[in-house]
Design an enzyme around this catalytic site. Structure first.
Site, PDB file in Angstrom:
ATOM      1  N   ASP A 201       0.835  -1.206   0.000  1.00 44.62           N
ATOM      2  CA  ASP A 201       0.000   0.000   0.000  1.00 44.62           C
ATOM      3  C   ASP A 201       0.875   1.263   0.000  1.00 44.62           C
ATOM      4  OD1 ASP A 201      -2.293   1.800   0.564  1.00 44.62           O
ATOM      5  OD2 ASP A 201      -3.334  -0.055   1.019  1.00 44.62           O
TER       6      ASP A 201
ATOM      7  N   HIS B 214      -3.939   6.092   2.938  1.00 41.84           N
ATOM      8  CA  HIS B 214      -4.619   4.884   2.467  1.00 41.84           C
ATOM      9  C   HIS B 214      -4.064   3.621   3.138  1.00 41.84           C
ATOM     10  CE1 HIS B 214      -5.684   1.831  -0.652  1.00 41.84           C
ATOM     11  NE2 HIS B 214      -6.706   2.623  -0.931  1.00 41.84           N
TER      12      HIS B 214
ATOM     13  N   SER C 167     -11.146  -0.771  -1.664  1.00 44.81           N
ATOM     14  CA  SER C 167      -9.894  -0.750  -0.885  1.00 44.81           C
ATOM     15  C   SER C 167     -10.152  -1.033   0.585  1.00 44.81           C
ATOM     16  CB  SER C 167      -9.242   0.641  -0.959  1.00 44.81           C
ATOM     17  OG  SER C 167      -8.472   0.778  -2.106  1.00 44.81           O
TER      18      SER C 167
END
Ligand SMILES: *[C@@H]1O[C@H](CO)[C@@H](O)[C@H](O)[C@H]1NC(C)=O
Ligand SMILES: *[C@@H]1O[C@H](CO)[C@@H](O)[C@H](O)[C@H]1NC(C)=O
Ligand SMILES: *[C@@H]1O[C@H](CO)[C@@H](O)[C@H](O)[C@H]1NC(C)=O
Ligand SMILES: *[C@@H]1O[C@H](CO)[C@@H](O)[C@H](O)[C@H]1NC(C)=O
Ligand SMILES: *[C@@H]1O[C@H](CO)[C@@H](O)[C@H](O)[C@H]1NC(C)=O
Ligand SMILES: *[C@@H]1O[C@H](CO)[C@@H](O)[C@H](O)[C@H]1NC(C)=O
Ligand SMILES: *[C@@H]1O[C@H](CO)[C@@H](O)[C@H](O)[C@H]1NC(C)=O
Ligand SMILES: *[C@@H]1O[C@H](CO)[C@@H](O)[C@H](O)[C@H]1NC(C)=O
Ligand SMILES: *[C@@H]1O[C@H](CO)[C@@H](O)[C@H](O)[C@H]1NC(C)=O
Length: 751
Positions: free
Chosen positions: A146, A211, A538
């Site tokens: 990520d 994220h 996600s």
């Protein structure tokens, strides 16, 4: 562009590089003389002790480039820990030459992939006091590919954790804004092979985007009481396996996630000893042998590691699902029963509710209200829609101090209105909205055709229209339902495998966030928090990763496919709400607690995947290199029987012409993991469009781990003209367990 995607673009700012779809060697770049990075993929690392990875790569490069010096300089990186291959700057004809080498499976240009951007665990039936196997769980290491991680979040506090599991071979790289790992986040590495990410990104595993911190904490964050975003969504934030350890592999940067960095992440994570990989990244589907996520997850599977991936955010359009390899757990997104709503009250006493995460409490009772159209700058020299409040189309004088209603537009309306000194933005969108996005000024999203019309009508019919946007509150709603942005099948790479596999929460997920990123990702925003509320497949992916890890903590000996089967056959079917629900939800909503006791599992070992690849027409020479078997020949292995040729926990066919009859045979083998002595009966639910026969329709087990086979025969006339999906379901039932497989027939639309 779809609304949800548009919003995701905003959230992730420049992260989303336009998909680069040219995979063929002949269509590279305008300048034929410029060397570009290519990935040369070579399958399994040869076992021979004398094999020297780098030497082999150099000799291949020398042969292709015909200049020793240049060959040496052109190499960017050698893989070789978990699979064989390298990255080099090449001219197209050199890439073609390498493709002809016997030891090479595929050569493909480096492209960029994209990110698929607490309550959720309660909703999945995993309360805080859930029965856990904490000692085993704390030995599980979840690897996350990520944007990096912000270790200083309370979710990654390592109080009470023992030292890392002994088998752990990973490292902690430190650097800018990243000083150390801990006993919770036991590993962190970053991959920047091209050296191109030097702008604003930290050269370290620090998360500049938020994220990766969010996905990692959703999977395995510790429980944090009283978590909220500026008071919104207050509750306990936690990961699905709070005792497990996290290893972050930073492969995504402001420029996106490059194929070569992702492969480097897989290469190291597998060798480091992770047990699961969570990959909330995607891009257009392509042939498995040139797809970095399919390649990486294949080698992971060969080492007993299950990879979960997000299905993509391009729904509700069909044929948008990504990450479709059969050894991947492909995860769609659903909404949970908590919605974030924002009240907008008008001076006439009426009010409406929109969706958003609005952290701002109003300072005044009412603000003047206008529309983009009424606030247009008539002397502008910019192309764009004023009603949509596009950048440069509005007059500052008419916006300042006002709340503006915008309809249509590009998705950055709140930022535009902030820059002009506006007091708020109400944004009307054409598509269905089911997720709440954070606004940079007081704001709310509404559906243009219904609520939006009410607002317009009020403005049109009132002399001094006024309104106020309140701070966001939460509301209970019926759930789960499939998020409209969640990508739908069918897939195009191996059409007989139903993807996505299942659904997990991915709407309005509150989880940890990086202090290096603002809540909206905009530089113009000045709100930093260690939690944030984000939506996307996600967010669904790490829910599935954690569920898989939870199952493994009770069944450490189960294969990746057995764990995946347990999660799929115990999932709850999603209520069909539109034509594409079944194409987007696979086996249904994940139920991790039920998955501990699936009764039967559909196991798949590496040889079965090989047989499947042979049947699907992959080049046998390449399959041989992939698995490290010299002179591999598909005709020498037992052909996998049936229509799909794999022991998959769901069943799917696609029809390619209007006159094609429904006809398929699925061969399946189930392994008893329930009771020693048990009898399962088949129950089929099917519409009148076709028939389903299960042979035999009774399975009697007398031992644990016993395997029994059966087949499922589908027969029916061509599908009626207006239909493109017909579905059925098979359930094996022994009165204690229900083992469910969806059966889906899809007819390609004819033109
Ligand atoms: C990140 O590093 C920079 C430079 O050392 C420093 O100024 C900044 O405060 C750090 N950010 C955070 C959130 O710690
Ligand atoms: C919103 O409007 C309804 C009636 O239209 C009213 O009953 C309610 O009190 C209003 N809510 C607020 C917070 O003003
Ligand atoms: C309107 O647009 C023109 C041309 O772009 C610009 O010069 C002017 O400042 C704008 N007026 C206002 C009030 O924003
Ligand atoms: C409001 O007025 C604008 C401009 O005259 C018009 O385009 C729009 O259709 C009106 N909307 C409603 C709901 O009356
Ligand atoms: C479903 O498909 C049918 C036939 O194509 C169409 O008439 C109908 O409007 C669709 N329904 C929805 C909810 O999209
Ligand atoms: C597989 O590919 C290699 C090299 O591209 C080619 O020589 C070979 O004929 C192919 N094999 C099959 C079975 O198609
Ligand atoms: C694979 O085996 C078949 C049957 O034994 C043979 O006909 C074929 O030539 C073999 N192919 C290769 C590439 O060796
Ligand atoms: C196993 O189940 C069968 C019927 O399902 C029963 O007749 C038999 O007694 C059982 N055997 C044992 C050892 O429990
Ligand atoms: C499974 O079988 C039991 C008893 O035979 C029955 O009560 C139950 O409803 C069945 N479940 C389903 C889903 O058919």
């Amino acid at each position: 562009m779809n609304y949800a995607i548009k919003m995701l673009h905003n959230l992730l700012l420049l992260l989303l590089v336009p998909p680069f779809c040219h995979y063929h060697l002949s269509v590279q770049g305008s300048n034929q003389h410029e060397r570009k990075p290519y990935i040369v993929y070579m399958g399994k690392v040869p076992m021979a002790e004398t094999y020297a990875v780098e030497n082999h790569h150099h000799s291949l490069l020398e042969a292709a480039i015909e200049d020793k010096q240049l060959a040496r300089e052109s190499k960017i990186h050698s893989y070789g820990k978990s699979f064989n291959g390298f990255v080099a700057r090449l001219l197209p004809h050199e890439a073609e030459r390498l493709q002809e080498e016997d030891s090479v499976i595929s050569v493909f240009p480096n492209t960029y992939r994209q990110l698929h951007t607490t309550r959720s665990w309660d909703f999945l039936g995993m309360p805080l006091n859930l029965k856990r196997n904490s000692n085993v769980e704390s030995n599980i290491i979840v690897g996350v590919l990520d944007t990096g991680i912000w270790v200083d979040c309370p979710s990654f506090n390592d109080k009470g954790y023992g030292p890392p599991p002994r088998r752990w071979k990973g490292k902690c790289q430190t650097g800018a804004n990243f000083t150390a790992c801990n006993k919770k986040v036991i590993g962190a590495k970053y991959f920047n092979l091209e050296d191109s990410n030097t702008g604003s990104d930290n050269m370290s595993p620090a998360d500049d985007i938020g994220h990766g911190t969010h996905t990692a904490s959703t999977a395995a964050g510790a429980a944090v009481k009283g978590a909220s975003v500026y008071g919104i969504g207050k509750g306990t934030a936690r990961g699905g396996v709070p005792s497990a350890r996290i290893a972050m592999y930073k492969v995504c940067w402001s420029s996106g996630c490059s194929d070569m960095d992702m492969l480097a992440g897989f290469d190291e994570a597998i060798a480091d000893g992770v047990n699961f990989l969570s990959v909330s990244i995607g891009g257009p589907s392509r042939d498995f042998l040139t797809d970095p996520i399919a390649i990486g997850s294949f080698h992971a599977m060969a080492r007993g590691i299950l990879t979960s991936c997000s299905a993509g955010n391009s729904g509700p359009r069909p044929m948008t699902v990504e990450n479709v390899a059969p050894w991947i757990l492909t995860v769609a997104a659903s909404a949970v029963d908590r919605q974030f709503t924002t009240l907008v009250a008008f001076a006439d006493g009426n009010n409406i509710t929109g969706l958003s995460i609005n952290t701002f409490a109003p300072k005044r009772k009412m603000y003047p209200l206008t529309t983009g159209l009424l606030a247009a700058n008539d002397s502008r020299n910019v192309y764009g829609s004023a009603s949509g409040c596009d950048y440069g189309t509005l007059s500052q004088d008419l916006v300042k101090g006002r709340i503006v209603y915008c309809v249509g537009g590009t998705g950055t309306q709140d930022l535009t209105i902030k820059e002009l000194g506006g007091a708020g933005a109400i944004i009307g969108v054409d598509d269905k909205i089911d997720a709440s996005y954070t606004t940079v000024i007081p704001g709310a999203f509404v559906e243009a055709s219904s609520v939006g019309n009410t607002i317009e009508h009020y403005i049109n019919s009132t002399k001094n229209p006024r309104a106020v946007i309140h701070k966001t509150t939460t509301k209970q709603i019926p759930a789960p339902f499939l998020a409209s942005f969640s990508s739908r099948g069918p897939q195009t790479i191996t059409p007989d495998i139903l993807k996505p596999d299942l659904v997990a929460p991915g709407v309005d997920i509150l989880a940890a966030y990086s202090k290096l990123a603002t809540l909206t990702g905009y530089h113009e925003d000045n709100r930093y928090d260690v939690f944030n509320i984000i939506s996307g497949t996600s967010m669904a992916c790490p829910h599935a990763t954690a569920s898989a890890a939870y199952v493994k903590s009770f069944h450490p000996d189960w294969s990746p496919a057995a764990i995946k089967s347990a999660l799929m056959t115990t999932a709850t079917p999603i209520k069909v709400s539109d034509n594409f629900t079944e194409l987007g939800s696979g086996s249904g909503q994940i139920d991790p607690v039920k998955a501990l006791h699936p009764g039967l599992v559909y196991d798949i070992r590496i040889n079965s995947y090989i047989a499947f690849l042979c049947k699907a027409g992959f080049n046998a020479t390449n399959i041989g290199i992939l698995i490290g078997r010299k002179n591999f020949n598909c005709s020498r292995i037992k052909p996998s029987p049936g229509t799909d040729g794999i022991n998959y926990p769901s069943m799917h066919i696609q029809l390619f012409s209007a006159s094609q009859r429904i006809s398929a045979v699925f061969h399946r083998t189930v392994t008893n993991v329930g009771s020693t002595n048990s009898t399962y009966k088949a129950k089929v639910t099917v519409s009148r469009a076709f028939s389903v026969k299960v042979i035999p329709d009774k399975l009697h087990f007398t031992q644990l781990h016993q395997k029994l086979s059966f087949k499922v025969v589908l027969k029916g006339p061509p599908m009626s003209e207006e239909k493109f999906v017909e579905s059925a379901a098979l359930e094996w039932n022994d009165s204690k367990h229900t083992v469910r497989s969806p059966i889906l027939v899809f007819k390609q639309p004819m033109d």
